[in-house]
Enzyme design. Structure first.
Site, PDB file in Angstrom:
ATOM      1  N   SER A  52       0.812  -1.222   0.000  1.00 30.35           N
ATOM      2  CA  SER A  52       0.000   0.000   0.000  1.00 30.35           C
ATOM      3  C   SER A  52       0.842   1.267   0.000  1.00 30.35           C
ATOM      4  O   SER A  52       0.298   2.361   0.059  1.00 30.35           O
ATOM      5  CB  SER A  52      -0.912  -0.002   1.228  1.00 30.35           C
ATOM      6  OG  SER A  52      -0.143   0.042   2.410  1.00 30.35           O
ATOM      7  N   THR A 110       1.540   6.784   0.467  1.00 30.69           N
ATOM      8  CA  THR A 110       0.632   5.711   0.054  1.00 30.69           C
ATOM      9  C   THR A 110       0.639   5.512  -1.454  1.00 30.69           C
ATOM     10  O   THR A 110       0.982   6.433  -2.210  1.00 30.69           O
ATOM     11  CB  THR A 110      -0.817   6.045   0.498  1.00 30.69           C
ATOM     12  OG1 THR A 110      -1.658   4.910   0.296  1.00 30.69           O
ATOM     13  CG2 THR A 110      -1.393   7.211  -0.280  1.00 30.69           C
ATOM     14  N   VAL A 129      -6.943  11.110  -6.342  1.00 30.26           N
ATOM     15  CA  VAL A 129      -6.064  11.549  -5.257  1.00 30.26           C
ATOM     16  C   VAL A 129      -6.782  11.290  -3.942  1.00 30.26           C
ATOM     17  O   VAL A 129      -7.964  11.619  -3.808  1.00 30.26           O
ATOM     18  CB  VAL A 129      -5.742  13.053  -5.384  1.00 30.26           C
ATOM     19  CG1 VAL A 129      -4.902  13.525  -4.203  1.00 30.26           C
ATOM     20  CG2 VAL A 129      -5.024  13.339  -6.701  1.00 30.26           C
ATOM     21  N   GLY A 130      -6.083  10.705  -2.988  1.00 33.31           N
ATOM     22  CA  GLY A 130      -6.687  10.432  -1.684  1.00 33.31           C
ATOM     23  C   GLY A 130      -6.377  11.532  -0.681  1.00 33.31           C
ATOM     24  O   GLY A 130      -5.996  12.650  -1.039  1.00 33.31           O
ATOM     25  N   ASP A 131      -6.534  11.192   0.575  1.00 30.96           N
ATOM     26  CA  ASP A 131      -6.329  12.178   1.653  1.00 30.96           C
ATOM     27  C   ASP A 131      -4.858  12.386   1.998  1.00 30.96           C
ATOM     28  O   ASP A 131      -4.490  13.417   2.570  1.00 30.96           O
ATOM     29  CB  ASP A 131      -7.060  11.713   2.914  1.00 30.96           C
ATOM     30  CG  ASP A 131      -6.568  10.337   3.397  1.00 30.96           C
ATOM     31  OD1 ASP A 131      -6.284   9.460   2.542  1.00 30.96           O
ATOM     32  OD2 ASP A 131      -6.456  10.136   4.623  1.00 30.96           O
ATOM     33  N   GLY A 177      -9.712   7.460   2.123  1.00 28.51           N
ATOM     34  CA  GLY A 177      -9.274   8.853   2.085  1.00 28.51           C
ATOM     35  C   GLY A 177     -10.381   9.840   1.790  1.00 28.51           C
ATOM     36  O   GLY A 177     -10.375  10.967   2.292  1.00 28.51           O
TER      37      GLY A 177
HETATM   38  N1  ASP Z   1      -5.908   6.775   2.833  1.00 24.18           N
HETATM   39  C1  ASP Z   1      -5.431   6.137   1.635  1.00 24.18           C
HETATM   40  C2  ASP Z   1      -6.139   6.719   0.460  1.00 24.18           C
HETATM   41  O1  ASP Z   1      -7.342   6.933   0.525  1.00 24.18           O
HETATM   42  C3  ASP Z   1      -5.602   4.674   1.592  1.00 24.18           C
HETATM   43  C4  ASP Z   1      -5.526   3.938   2.885  1.00 24.18           C
HETATM   44  O2  ASP Z   1      -4.947   4.413   3.829  1.00 24.18           O
HETATM   45  O3  ASP Z   1      -6.061   2.825   2.991  1.00 24.18           O
HETATM   46  O4  ASP Z   1      -5.494   6.909  -0.546  1.00 24.18           O
END
Ligand code: ASP
Length: 318
Positions: A45, A186, A197-199, A222
């Site tokens: 990940s 990540t 795009v995530g958080d 995210g």
């Molecule tokens: N937070 C990450 C995202 O949404 C993924 C994760 O932590 O599982 O990109």
């Protein structure tokens, strides 16, 4: 001096603590710790061998924040450079008037500063898992007939499963001067829509640090942390005077109260400026790790559980 991290940060904890013990800053420690997770071949990940997007392209997101100055740097959907956290740090340190570089711009910047570039990132094993996952959904996605305009919406909806194929690494450090730094890296959700795009690279959503109050970093879905501004939200509860556990609880309740059709799992780690720390989770039994400078090794601690029922496309999810 203290470091807390998500449990998958264990491979980087010694390097991070070593940086602090040698007089490095909290920023040095966070970068050192996260780089080792990004280089870990077993990590799915984060970094060079994370799960790719629906087209098999690995797109990395990362951010770092210096709680002393509130300076921060971030990269999103960056391809070809395994050490996303180091590129994010350079966005912060190079005196660019920017905080976040995405896509080709992030890659151009990474090349310009001489960041380590790899021509190939994903192992054959990960490519095989990606192919298998698409074959499971082959009625929706004909890889041989794909072109730039092939529809992906339905395939992403079915193939993406943040509960099983996502993850992120979080590190937060307090150095000998009391400066706090938080970092997040990540590869995002596996099989995500290209360009998603995530958080993690969004300051205030997946990452926030402020020496005066504390810091928070997130892993999990995210989109939820982006909508609830979770990392900033938790720090703002500290600022309002809540103790760390209560601040964590409130930040999770903000996530629980989100409407909408897509709700998944979330995890936070956080500390206050006095070094009290907490981990929060929607998955009972999950843990985070911490180490003070006088400890020989890190310890694992159970996160505080808050129930947030998952739903997907509007349906309850078990
Ligand atoms: N937070 C990450 C995202 O949404 C993924 C994760 O932590 O599982 O990109």
């Amino acid at each position: 001096m203290l470091i807390i991290a998500s449990a998958n940060g264990a491979v980087g904890m010694d390097a991070a603590m070593c940086a602090l013990r040698n007089g490095g800053s909290a920023v040095d420690a966070v970068e050192a710790g996260i780089r080792l997770v990004e280089a870990d071949p077993a990590e799915r990940s984060v970094g060079y061998n994370g799960y790719p997007n629906i087209l098999g392209q690995l797109e990395l997101d990362a951010s770092i924040m210096d709680g002393g100055t509130l300076n921060s740097g971030a990269v999103a959907i960056m391809r070809g450079f395994p050490y996303a956290i180091s590129v994010a740090r350079q966005v912060m340190d190079r005196k660019l008037p920017h905080v976040l570089l995405a896509g080709e711009g992030a890659e151009r910047f990474a090349r310009e500063i001489g960041a380590e570039q790899w021509s190939s990132m994903l192992s054959d094993e990960v490519k095989g898992i990606w192919r298998e996952r698409l074959i499971e959904n082959s009625a929706l996605l004909d890889m041989d007939a794909m072109d730039g305009d092939s529809p992906l919406l339905d395939a992403v909806e079915l193939a993406t499963d943040p509960e099983r194929v996502a993850g992120t690494v979080n590190f937060i450090a307090i150095d000998g001067k009391g400066d706090i730094c938080s970092g997040v890296s990540t590869s995002g959700w596996a099989w995500k829509y290209p360009g998603r795009v995530g958080d993690s690279p969004i300051i205030g959503a997946g990452n926030y640090a402020d020496n005066r109050h504390g810091a928070c970093a997130c892993t999990g879905m995210g989109e939820m942390a982006m909508r609830a501004c979770s990392a900033y939200g938790l720090v703002s509860y500290l600022r309002a005077g809540l103790p760390i556990q209560a601040a964590g609880q409130k930040a999770m309740e903000d996530l629980r109260d989100l409407g909408g059709d897509y709700i998944g799992g979330m995890n936070l780690i956080a500390l206050d400026s006095a070094g009290n720390h907490v981990g929060m989770t929607t998955r009972a039994g999950s843990t985070y790790i911490y180490q003070h400078a006088d400890m020989d090794a890190h310890r694992e601690k159970e996160r505080q559980f808050v129930e947030i029922p998952a739903r997907w496309a509007g349906e309850a999810r078990v």
